[in-house]
Design an enzyme around this catalytic site. Structure first.
Site, PDB file in Angstrom:
ATOM      1  CG  HIS A  14     -12.545  -7.370   4.930  1.00 16.38           C
ATOM      2  ND1 HIS A  14     -12.153  -8.296   5.865  1.00 16.38           N
ATOM      3  CD2 HIS A  14     -11.674  -7.486   3.902  1.00 16.38           C
ATOM      4  CE1 HIS A  14     -11.097  -8.958   5.421  1.00 16.38           C
ATOM      5  NE2 HIS A  14     -10.779  -8.489   4.242  1.00 16.38           N
TER       6      HIS A  14
ATOM      7  CD  GLU B 228      -1.841  -2.405   1.252  1.00 17.83           C
ATOM      8  OE1 GLU B 228      -0.737  -2.701   1.757  1.00 17.83           O
ATOM      9  OE2 GLU B 228      -2.681  -3.271   0.946  1.00 17.83           O
TER      10      GLU B 228
END
Ligand SMILES: Cc1ncc(C[n+]2csc(CCOP(=O)(O)OP(=O)(O)O)c2C)c(N)n1
Lengths: 349, 330
Positions: free
Chosen positions: B133, B64
């Protein structure tokens, strides 16, 4: 004595590298004086790194290849054509500083026209930027190379590994240059990484890794040029480790008490400037008088720049929020002293 | 493109918008995990690699920091990257790049460098995604000068706002609630329309109580407003669309109209965007108020996989309805 046959670097370039190194050293000296006088708030310079910085920067296509230095890279900046005057404007936090308007700490360069990325104090954050620049070259199909400089401590950051891995996977045209001075503030290399050499890391990213004496201009130039050409030729990234001394404390805020007198003396003894001077004198490229004149002229030039910078105004307080978003009027930059007309660092004549 | 009679889902509109922007401007590129052959875990980038090639649609390693950082460097060299994070929860490793780098770049270079990157990520809970999530992260970025934070609630807004974000010269954090991706279809006609960042929309007009919200909150508010309408309470729903900078004028207009305000979001209540808007109302609109400002957000907790606990933490229609009734009765 002239240059040995097969020298990778022209006599003229070697002399230019030295000239920029002398100027860098003069500016370095002046910046430390400015902090002691309380005029500059914070100083951190690359004494001992200069030859590594300048000789590596000399391999770029100026203004075409992008440069991603870190805070210690005054030599990279001056080599590419940044002037001491601009750096003094920055150190004194003057409004006209074209790099950050005095918003960033000393030596946080930024120049879109020279394609020098904006230096961030956050260690290693710029390595992914260099990889992104290399990716942009791939998207556009141009042959520019991104060259990125960082310290040995920076090699421990996650950003470094992610950047090198992404560059390795996609064989992007980027050259990673670690200026290894053996210490990150106080933490020695052995506590920074379990391998012996920063360049050992290259194997994990399928790129060549070389470790060389970063105080030798010809060696630095040779290995960097090879890596830049390799990147330009589409063969992917490289990792270069240039071993250098750190002659000063980490910064003006650091007492250097964690090093012994012997360690500090060893760093000073590895100073690359006298070494290059000797080479130039031995080869008959530089007379001792000429050298003294060059050193004196550099000092005078920097002091003249300092006088001009000191006379420049602080930013107006109401400017503080400007340039948070697109649409503000342009900064306007600095009006450079006339002596810098045509100044192109190590690329000039 | 011919609009399907049944309309398109948010995922389809996002996909079509990305595709059209890539076709229109060769500097637009997409990078992220699984964005290539797979077309993204939610299929937003489906087929784009086949159409635009593996360089402009770059499958990255699971990195990321490098995704965000490379997008920033590429943007500085003139591209308009759209960086996709697989889940908003996994943007956190890139926080330094987005906050210390993208957000500061123009300011710290006194206007010399631009970072026109869109940082896209699916956000939000209620889908039994568990703690990694489900997060709502808009407040983390709304706090940072130099960033814009956009959260669309409808397919049409998703398209118009994404178009604006891609064309914006500054970094934009673009958060897509994953439970809205396929929740409904909308016939989106204005396929070239740019919805300006920072401009809210009145989703439903009403004179009794205002619900100021965005993203999933719009849908909770719609259901609650229906229930309350049956009881004779008319609710005005203001969809902010942009969390930062939020549309102060739109807030002022609705507060002037109803004098009664519920601020609603799925993000945690404490230090959430509602706190900022409530402070704005208190400072600037105090005399317009007929009742205390109410806030509903998630119950300051992580979101579990377990459905009953998740439901206990997230805002729901019942709580929203209750708050509207309380305000109406004031
Ligand atoms: C992300 C981050 N962590 C910590 C610091 C504080 N810091 C400033 S310089 C420095 C040492 C860096 O060492 P190295 O990379 O070897 O470069 P050198 O200063 O020796 O040239 C540290 C830890 C920082 N600036 N950024």
């Amino acid at each position: 004595m002239s240059a040995p046959a097969g020298s990778p670097i022209s006599e003229d370039l070697l002399l230019r590298i030295y000239r920029v190194a002398v100027l860098t050293r003069a500016l370095d000296h002046q910046l430390w004086l400015l902090t002691r006088q309380g005029r500059a708030g914070f100083v951190l310079t690359g004494r001992g790194h200069e030859i590594a910085q300048i000789a590596s920067a000399a391999t770029l296509r100026r203004g075409h290849d992008s440069a991603w230095p870190y805070y210690r890279d005054m030599g990279v900046g001056l080599a590419l054509g940044v002037t001491p005057y601009e750096i003094l404007l920055g150190a004194l936090a003057r409004a006209a500083d074209p790099h950050s308007g005095g918003r960033q700490l000393t030596m946080h360069l930024s120049s879109p026209s020279l394609r020098i990325g904006s230096v961030s104090s956050a260690i290693a954050a710029h390595l992914p930027h260099a990889v992104g620049a290399a990716y942009a070259a791939r998207v556009r199909g141009d042959d520019s190379v991104a060259v990125c400089w960082f310290g040995d401590g920076a090699a421990s950051e996650g950003a470094t590994h992610e950047a090198m891995n992404l560059a390795g996977v996609h064989r992007l045209p980027v050259v990673f240059i670690c200026e290894n001075n053996g210490i990150a503030i106080s933490v020695p290399l052995a506590l920074q990484m379990p391998v012996e050499r920063v360049s050992d890391r290259a194997a994990a990213y399928a790129m060549p890794g070389v470790s060389v004496d970063g105080t030798d201009a010809e060696t630095v130039y040779t290995v960097t040029r090879a890596a830049v050409e390799r990147a330009r030729g589409g063969e992917g990234p490289s990792l270069l480790e240039l071993r250098v001394p750190r002659i000063t404390p980490h910064s003006s805020q650091d007492d250097d008490a964690y090093r012994s007198d012997a360690q500090r003396a060893a760093a000073a003894a590895a100073d690359p400037l006298p070494r290059l001077r000797e080479t130039l004198v031995e080869r008959g490229l530089l007379g001792l008088d000429e050298d003294e004149g060059m050193v004196r002229a550099a000092r005078e030039q920097v002091i003249a720049d300092e006088d001009l910078a000191l006379a420049m105004p602080d930013p107006a307080p109401e400017r503080a929020r400007r340039w948070l978003h697109a649409g503000d009027p342009p900064h306007g930059g600095a009006v450079l002293p006339a002596r810098y007309a045509g100044w192109a660092g190590v690329f000039g004549d | 493109m011919t609009e399907p009679a049944a309309g398109r889902t948010m995922v389809q509109v996002l996909h079509d918008t990305l595709r059209a922007e890539m076709a229109r401007d060769p500097s637009v590129v997409v990078l992220g995990q699984d964005v290539g052959v797979k077309g993204g875990v939610f299929k937003v980038t489906d087929g784009l690699q086949a159409e635009f090639g593996p360089v402009r649609v770059l499958d990255t390693p699971i990195s990321e920091i490098a995704i965000a950082g490379a997008a920033i460097g590429a943007a500085m060299m003139g591209l308009r990257p759209v960086a996709e994070f697989q889940f908003a929860d996994y943007m956190h490793p890139a926080y330094d790049q987005i906050v210390n780098q993208a957000a500061t770049m123009r300011w710290r270079s006194v206007g010399a460098w631009s970072v026109p990157v869109v940082f896209r990520a699916p956000c939000g809970g209620g889908v039994r995604g568990g703690v990694y999530h489900s997060q709502s992260i808009e407040a983390l970025y709304g706090h940072i000068p130099g960033l814009k934070v956009v959260v669309p609630a409808t397919p049409g807004d998703a398209g118009g706002l994404l178009r604006a974000a891609i064309r914006d010269d500054d970094p934009v954090v673009f958060l897509e609630h994953k439970a809205l991706y396929r929740r409904g279809r909308e016939v989106v006609t204005g396929d070239t329309e740019v919805i300006p960042i920072g401009v809210a929309r009145v989703d439903r007009a009403g004179g009794d109580v205002s619900v100021i919200t965005y993203g999933m909150g719009v849908h909770l508010a719609r259901e609650a407003a229906e229930r309350c309408a049956a009881e004779g309470v008319e609710t005005e729903i203001v969809d902010l669309r942009t969390v930062s900078p939020f549309d102060r004028e739109a807030v002022a207009r609705t507060v002037a109209r109803t004098g009664k305000v519920l601020l609603l979001h799925e993000a945690n209540r404490t230090m959430g965007p509602a706190a900022e808007i409530a402070a704005f109302i208190a400072e600037e609109l105090f005399t317009e108020l007929d009742a205390p400002v109410l806030r509903i957000g998630a119950d300051d907790c992580h979101l579990p996989y377990n459905a009953s606990e998740e439901a206990a933490i997230l805002p729901d229609v019942g709580r929203v309805t209750g708050a509207i009734r309380r305000l109406a009765a004031h």
